[in-house]
Design a protein around this motif. Structure first.
Motif, PDB file in Angstrom:
ATOM      1  N   LEU A 257     -27.880 109.602   9.975  1.00  0.00           N
ATOM      2  CA  LEU A 257     -28.520 109.085   8.921  1.00  0.00           C
ATOM      3  C   LEU A 257     -28.140 109.206   7.619  1.00  0.00           C
ATOM      4  O   LEU A 257     -28.180 108.210   6.844  1.00  0.00           O
ATOM      5  N   LEU A 258     -27.883 110.466   7.298  1.00  0.00           N
ATOM      6  CA  LEU A 258     -27.426 110.499   5.794  1.00  0.00           C
ATOM      7  C   LEU A 258     -26.138 109.822   5.436  1.00  0.00           C
ATOM      8  O   LEU A 258     -26.053 109.144   4.512  1.00  0.00           O
ATOM      9  N   LEU A 259     -25.067 109.911   6.560  1.00  0.00           N
ATOM     10  CA  LEU A 259     -23.892 109.042   6.520  1.00  0.00           C
ATOM     11  C   LEU A 259     -24.235 107.600   6.408  1.00  0.00           C
ATOM     12  O   LEU A 259     -23.656 106.944   5.471  1.00  0.00           O
ATOM     13  N   ALA A 260     -25.351 107.078   7.106  1.00  0.00           N
ATOM     14  CA  ALA A 260     -25.678 105.678   7.081  1.00  0.00           C
ATOM     15  C   ALA A 260     -26.380 105.413   5.937  1.00  0.00           C
ATOM     16  O   ALA A 260     -26.235 104.223   5.465  1.00  0.00           O
ATOM     17  N   LEU A 261     -26.899 106.299   5.326  1.00  0.00           N
ATOM     18  CA  LEU A 261     -27.630 105.978   4.041  1.00  0.00           C
ATOM     19  C   LEU A 261     -26.690 105.744   2.748  1.00  0.00           C
ATOM     20  O   LEU A 261     -26.646 104.823   2.023  1.00  0.00           O
ATOM     21  N   VAL A 262     -25.862 106.830   2.846  1.00  0.00           N
ATOM     22  CA  VAL A 262     -24.514 106.598   1.708  1.00  0.00           C
ATOM     23  C   VAL A 262     -23.634 105.403   2.066  1.00  0.00           C
ATOM     24  O   VAL A 262     -23.648 104.751   0.968  1.00  0.00           O
ATOM     25  N   ALA A 263     -23.168 105.212   3.297  1.00  0.00           N
ATOM     26  CA  ALA A 263     -22.823 103.789   3.615  1.00  0.00           C
ATOM     27  C   ALA A 263     -23.378 102.602   3.166  1.00  0.00           C
ATOM     28  O   ALA A 263     -22.848 101.677   2.480  1.00  0.00           O
ATOM     29  N   TRP A 264     -24.644 102.597   3.384  1.00  0.00           N
ATOM     30  CA  TRP A 264     -25.510 101.342   2.977  1.00  0.00           C
ATOM     31  C   TRP A 264     -25.468 101.236   1.469  1.00  0.00           C
ATOM     32  O   TRP A 264     -25.267 100.029   1.034  1.00  0.00           O
ATOM     33  N   VAL A 265     -25.925 102.324   0.582  1.00  0.00           N
ATOM     34  CA  VAL A 265     -26.085 102.258  -0.659  1.00  0.00           C
ATOM     35  C   VAL A 265     -24.770 101.856  -1.423  1.00  0.00           C
ATOM     36  O   VAL A 265     -24.812 100.781  -2.112  1.00  0.00           O
ATOM     37  N   LEU A 266     -23.527 102.333  -0.787  1.00  0.00           N
ATOM     38  CA  LEU A 266     -22.314 102.039  -1.193  1.00  0.00           C
ATOM     39  C   LEU A 266     -21.934 100.519  -1.126  1.00  0.00           C
ATOM     40  O   LEU A 266     -21.609  99.923  -1.899  1.00  0.00           O
ATOM     41  N   LYS A 267     -22.425  99.813   0.233  1.00  0.00           N
ATOM     42  CA  LYS A 267     -22.064  98.546   0.372  1.00  0.00           C
ATOM     43  C   LYS A 267     -23.077  97.711  -0.287  1.00  0.00           C
ATOM     44  O   LYS A 267     -22.515  96.616  -0.926  1.00  0.00           O
ATOM     45  N   ILE A 268     -24.273  98.241  -0.470  1.00  0.00           N
ATOM     46  CA  ILE A 268     -25.171  97.336  -1.301  1.00  0.00           C
ATOM     47  C   ILE A 268     -24.670  97.123  -2.678  1.00  0.00           C
ATOM     48  O   ILE A 268     -24.530  96.038  -3.204  1.00  0.00           O
ATOM     49  N   PHE A 269     -24.316  98.169  -3.379  1.00  0.00           N
ATOM     50  CA  PHE A 269     -23.766  98.180  -4.665  1.00  0.00           C
ATOM     51  C   PHE A 269     -22.546  97.495  -4.780  1.00  0.00           C
ATOM     52  O   PHE A 269     -22.358  97.041  -5.767  1.00  0.00           O
ATOM     53  N   GLY A 270     -21.623  97.681  -3.707  1.00  0.00           N
ATOM     54  CA  GLY A 270     -20.320  96.786  -3.732  1.00  0.00           C
ATOM     55  C   GLY A 270     -20.682  95.418  -4.029  1.00  0.00           C
ATOM     56  O   GLY A 270     -20.075  94.690  -4.612  1.00  0.00           O
ATOM     57  N   LEU A 271     -21.636  94.678  -3.000  1.00  0.00           N
ATOM     58  CA  LEU A 271     -21.895  93.461  -2.953  1.00  0.00           C
ATOM     59  C   LEU A 271     -22.548  92.993  -4.315  1.00  0.00           C
ATOM     60  O   LEU A 271     -22.311  91.801  -4.848  1.00  0.00           O
ATOM     61  N   LEU A 272     -23.324  93.840  -4.883  1.00  0.00           N
ATOM     62  CA  LEU A 272     -23.942  93.566  -6.080  1.00  0.00           C
ATOM     63  C   LEU A 272     -22.961  93.490  -7.220  1.00  0.00           C
ATOM     64  O   LEU A 272     -23.191  92.767  -8.180  1.00  0.00           O
ATOM     65  N   LEU A 273     -22.048  94.568  -7.168  1.00  0.00           N
ATOM     66  CA  LEU A 273     -20.839  94.358  -7.999  1.00  0.00           C
ATOM     67  C   LEU A 273     -20.168  93.158  -8.073  1.00  0.00           C
ATOM     68  O   LEU A 273     -19.990  92.361  -9.286  1.00  0.00           O
ATOM     69  N   ALA A 274     -19.954  92.515  -6.832  1.00  0.00           N
ATOM     70  CA  ALA A 274     -19.151  91.536  -6.758  1.00  0.00           C
ATOM     71  C   ALA A 274     -20.087  90.326  -7.133  1.00  0.00           C
ATOM     72  O   ALA A 274     -19.660  89.256  -7.919  1.00  0.00           O
ATOM     73  N   LEU A 275     -21.481  90.482  -7.064  1.00  0.00           N
ATOM     74  CA  LEU A 275     -22.226  89.378  -7.615  1.00  0.00           C
ATOM     75  C   LEU A 275     -22.420  89.371  -9.050  1.00  0.00           C
ATOM     76  O   LEU A 275     -22.309  88.296  -9.666  1.00  0.00           O
ATOM     77  N   SER A 276     -22.321  90.530  -9.634  1.00  0.00           N
ATOM     78  CA  SER A 276     -22.369  90.462 -11.109  1.00  0.00           C
ATOM     79  C   SER A 276     -21.117  89.850 -11.710  1.00  0.00           C
ATOM     80  O   SER A 276     -20.956  89.273 -12.543  1.00  0.00           O
ATOM     81  N   LEU A 277     -19.996  90.257 -10.932  1.00  0.00           N
ATOM     82  CA  LEU A 277     -18.569  89.514 -11.340  1.00  0.00           C
ATOM     83  C   LEU A 277     -18.767  88.048 -11.460  1.00  0.00           C
ATOM     84  O   LEU A 277     -18.141  87.546 -12.255  1.00  0.00           O
ATOM     85  N   ALA A 278     -19.272  87.608 -10.141  1.00  0.00           N
ATOM     86  CA  ALA A 278     -19.466  86.316  -9.943  1.00  0.00           C
ATOM     87  C   ALA A 278     -20.357  85.390 -10.925  1.00  0.00           C
ATOM     88  O   ALA A 278     -19.625  84.455 -11.468  1.00  0.00           O
TER      89      ALA A 278
END
Lengths: 315, 170
Positions: A257-278
């Motif tokens: 679960l901890l690993l999933a949480l880290v992965a999820w948060v990283l992926k969310i913030f990665g997508l949002l970073l792409a959104l901000s760039l766009a």
């Protein structure tokens, strides 16, 4: 640990993280404009203040106007709790499939548009008509894009679809690329981001989502804004679930679960970073070009569907 | 796109000290603390142009630029008076804007503050009170908490005015 408390915890996490995610987008955009920006927690501070403010109602506001923020917020939170974020197999995602998810969001949008028209101002009605025009085009495209994945998984259930993606070996599937492209375009439109709508605009004539909530104040406004932040995180999670679910866990064990949480948060913030760039690089589309943008998303999703039949079935 | 990104990285954050002294930074911290105490760290401002020459608007807008960057102190400008905690009113109130200004004041939820920005907002400035097109200065139409002098006032003056208005709250 049973999965029901986990389900509730996961939904709470998504709801509570949503303002931070919105603050992240604002901060990255501020950095790209060479300034400091307000910080990650600013949306939370805005919400906290709004909940303490007086509610000013327009003279001709009916019960729909007062009722709408609660419906919009509840429907969005329900939609958010249907989307698996950490755990593949959650009780609610088994009861609600993607079609139910889209209809919950449609319910929220229906009340949002009603509230926009209820007050009788020019901008509210204008925003509502634009929102409905765009959503009439965005929703079929969204479903079409999801159906590309459903064809492979033989289900519209998110849990089954995630399991299917996790169990198939990673390979390049053209249909998925089409579906992802369509999904990203629709996520921009559904959340009212540039190039379809500008969430930070002060110009009423170009507003879509903002125009409908112009008359809200105090806790009503807080619920409306919170709902739109949740929707942004929800779409990011949906994209992760459908296209890159790696890292999610099947059973509730603490380390996973901890690993999933880290992965999820990283992926969310990665997508949002792409959104901000766009959002920094793109200009807003002219209003009359938005239907073309959304039709293109639909066509791309349809091409995904075709390429699935042509290239991947029995391949 | 890459060229632009490189340029952004090369320039870096240019929110910098404005003068040799750190007066603006200290003012900003003071504002941040006041906003934190009175408005839970979030002050929403609605700017109302009641008939100004746009000189004050330029200065207010300058408070948002990378040099002053007022947003980092928890202050942001909104699109609707219903979202706002504070009205920044500029210019003498023209006859045509009188009703609009009154309606804006009515539409703002409590607790609300009003800051009249610029000499015109204070005493009609160069336009003059005897003008056929002018209904009066801002305090003739709605209650004003603080007046910011200057034609136009600098962003630091405006921030000082905002701070004074917050400090006047009971």
């Amino acid at each position: 640990m049973s999965s029901l408390p986990l389900q509730i915890a996961q939904a709470l996490l998504l709801v509570l993280l949503a303002p931070v995610a919105a603050g992240f987008v604002a901060s990255v955009k501020a950095r790209l404009q060479n300034r400091h920006g307000p910080g990650l927690l600013q949306p939370w501070r805005n919400l906290a203040k709004l909940f303490a403010k007086q509610v000013v109602l327009a003279e001709n506001a009916s019960w729909i106007f007062r009722f709408a923020p609660y419906v919009v917020f509840t429907a969005t939170v329900m939609a958010a709790s249907c989307v698996p974020a950490l755990l593949v197999d959650t009780p609610l995602s088994l009861t609600a499939d993607v079609i139910a998810l889209v209809s919950l969001l449609a319910l929220a949008r229906f009340f949002l548009a009603l509230a926009g028209m209820d007050i009788g101002t020019a901008f509210g009605g204008m925003g509502a008509s634009r929102e409905m025009t765009f959503s009439a085009l965005a929703e079929p495209a969204l479903l079409m894009s999801v159906f590309v994945l459903s064809l492979g998984a033989h289900s519209t259930n998110l849990t089954t679809m995630i399991q299917h993606t996790l169990n198939t070996p990673i390979m390049l599937q053209p249909s998925l690329a089409f579906a992802l492209a369509a999904m990203l375009m629709i996520a921009l439109a559904e959340n009212g981001r540039i190039p379809v709508d500008n969430p930070t605009t002060h110009l009423e004539l170009t507003m879509v989502h903002e125009a409908m909530i112009l008359e809200y104040s105090g806790r009503h406004l807080a619920l409306m804004e919170w709902a739109s932040m949740i929707k942004l995180t929800l779409f990011a999670t949906l994209i992760i679930d459908l296209f890159m679910p790696w890292g999610m866990v099947a059973g509730p064990d603490a380390a996973g679960l901890l690993l999933a949480l880290v992965a999820w948060v990283l992926k969310i913030f990665g997508l949002l970073l792409a959104l901000s760039l766009a959002e920094t690089y793109l200009a807003k589309l002219r209003l009359f070009e938005v239907p073309e943008f959304l039709s293109m998303a639909f066509v791309i999703a349809f091409l995904g569907l075709l390429s699935h039949y042509m290239l991947e079935v029995n391949a | 796109m890459l060229r632009m990104l490189r340029q952004i990285v090369r320039i870096g954050t240019i929110t910098e000290r404005l003068a040799t002294s750190d007066a603006y930074e200290r003012l900003g911290r003071e504002l941040e603390d006041a906003v934190k105490k009175r408005f839970a760290g979030s002050l929403a401002i609605r700017q109302v142009d009641a008939g100004s020459c746009n000189g004050c608007e330029l200065e207010i807008h300058a408070a948002n630029n990378p040099y002053y960057d007022i947003e980092r102190f928890g202050v942001h400008f909104t699109a609707s008076p219903r979202f706002a905690d504070m009205l920044l009113v500029t210019g003498p109130v023209s006859v045509n804007m009188k009703t609009a200004l009154e309606m804006t004041y009515e539409a703002t939820p409590d607790p609300k503050l009003v800051v009249a920005v610029g000499d015109c907002a204070e005493h009609c400035g160069v336009f003059g009170r005897e003008n056929y097109a002018i209904a009066g200065c801002v305090s003739d139409i709605i209650p004003v908490d603080v007046v910011v002098h200057g034609c136009p006032p600098t962003p630091s003056d405006i921030i000082r005015g905002i701070l004074a208005a917050i400090d006047r709250m009971p």
